[in-house]
Design a protein around this motif. Structure first.
Motif, PDB file in Angstrom:
ATOM      1  N   CYS A 196       7.237 -10.101  -0.216  1.00 32.73           N
ATOM      2  CA  CYS A 196       7.070  -9.999   1.234  1.00 32.73           C
ATOM      3  C   CYS A 196       7.868 -11.057   1.990  1.00 32.73           C
TER       4      CYS A 196
ATOM      5  N   TRP B 241      -4.532  -6.041   5.116  1.00 32.99           N
ATOM      6  CA  TRP B 241      -3.715  -5.374   6.131  1.00 32.99           C
ATOM      7  C   TRP B 241      -4.309  -4.071   6.660  1.00 32.99           C
TER       8      TRP B 241
ATOM      9  N   LEU C 233       1.224   2.874   1.374  1.00 32.84           N
ATOM     10  CA  LEU C 233       2.245   2.243   2.202  1.00 32.84           C
ATOM     11  C   LEU C 233       1.634   1.490   3.373  1.00 32.84           C
ATOM     12  N   TRP C 234       2.095   0.252   3.562  1.00 29.71           N
ATOM     13  CA  TRP C 234       1.700  -0.579   4.698  1.00 29.71           C
ATOM     14  C   TRP C 234       2.943  -1.048   5.423  1.00 29.71           C
ATOM     15  N   GLN C 235       2.874  -1.135   6.745  1.00 26.94           N
ATOM     16  CA  GLN C 235       3.895  -1.898   7.463  1.00 26.94           C
ATOM     17  C   GLN C 235       3.336  -3.306   7.586  1.00 26.94           C
TER      18      GLN C 235
ATOM     19  N   THR D  42       6.315  -7.825  11.163  1.00 28.14           N
ATOM     20  CA  THR D  42       7.647  -7.729  10.554  1.00 28.14           C
ATOM     21  C   THR D  42       8.143  -6.287  10.629  1.00 28.14           C
ATOM     22  N   ALA D  43       9.393  -6.112  10.246  1.00 24.66           N
ATOM     23  CA  ALA D  43       9.967  -4.768  10.126  1.00 24.66           C
ATOM     24  C   ALA D  43       9.844  -4.246   8.695  1.00 24.66           C
ATOM     25  N   ARG D  44       9.137  -4.980   7.862  1.00 26.05           N
ATOM     26  CA  ARG D  44       9.058  -4.641   6.440  1.00 26.05           C
ATOM     27  C   ARG D  44       7.917  -3.681   6.126  1.00 26.05           C
ATOM     28  N   TRP D  45       8.188  -2.860   5.137  1.00 31.52           N
ATOM     29  CA  TRP D  45       7.196  -1.958   4.571  1.00 31.52           C
ATOM     30  C   TRP D  45       6.922  -2.379   3.139  1.00 31.52           C
TER      31      TRP D  45
ATOM     32  N   GLU E 131      12.983  -2.736   4.563  1.00 30.05           N
ATOM     33  CA  GLU E 131      12.958  -2.640   6.021  1.00 30.05           C
ATOM     34  C   GLU E 131      13.380  -1.251   6.481  1.00 30.05           C
TER      35      GLU E 131
ATOM     36  N   ASP F  24      12.639   2.420   7.225  1.00 27.31           N
ATOM     37  CA  ASP F  24      11.460   3.233   7.519  1.00 27.31           C
ATOM     38  C   ASP F  24      11.375   4.394   6.535  1.00 27.31           C
TER      39      ASP F  24
END
Length: 147
Positions: free
Chosen positions: A14, A75, A112-114, A118-121, A143, A145
């Motif tokens: 992460c 999250w 799946l989590w965003q 952040t722009a990270r998945w 990052e 989508d």
């Protein structure tokens, strides 16, 4: 599976930067499109009558679900995303962005989590390339989508 070790590896992913070139890392693979950690890898199934494979798949699904619960505590609940249509679109010639295109070839679905702020998945999934090959529990950070 050592959940604490897996969570430590996920925490590392992460925060780790994406390298300019694709290659191996200390926990899996990485490239400009994302980081993949191999959290666990089973034995292969060349000499199996199907019984051990079935038990192993159930264990890897349970391991993924255990990690999902711990990450849900952090999250919130994940999105459950099937990658079957992504694979189908890829096979029909659509250019699917990485890591989703290659991931869809061996991981049927992901949790799946965003990542907050952040722009990270982060995606968790169980991989198996073919019925004789090992299962892998994978964590993917990107990052890009999801398609």
């Amino acid at each position: 599976m050592d959940i604490a070790r897996c969570l430590d590896t996920i925490d590392l992913l992460c925060t780790r930067g994406f390298p300019a070139e694709h290659g191996r890392t200390d926990v899996g693979t990485a490239g400009p499109d994302g980081l993949v950690a191999e959290l666990g890898t089973s034995d292969d199934f060349w000499e199996d009558d199907g019984t051990r494979r079935e038990q192993t798949q159930a264990q890897y699904d349970a391991d993924r679900d255990g990690l999902t619960q711990r990450l849900t505590d952090r999250w919130g609940p994940p999105h459950h995303i099937s990658l079957a249509s992504v694979l189908e679109r890829s096979l029909d010639g659509e250019d699917i962005p990485e890591p989703w295109g290659s991931l869809s070839a061996h991981v049927p679905d992901v949790h799946l989590w965003q990542l907050p702020g952040t722009a990270r998945w982060l995606a968790l999934g169980v991989s198996q390339w073919d019925k004789e090959l090992p299962f892998q529990l994978l964590a993917v950070v990107t990052e890009t989508d999801p398609p």
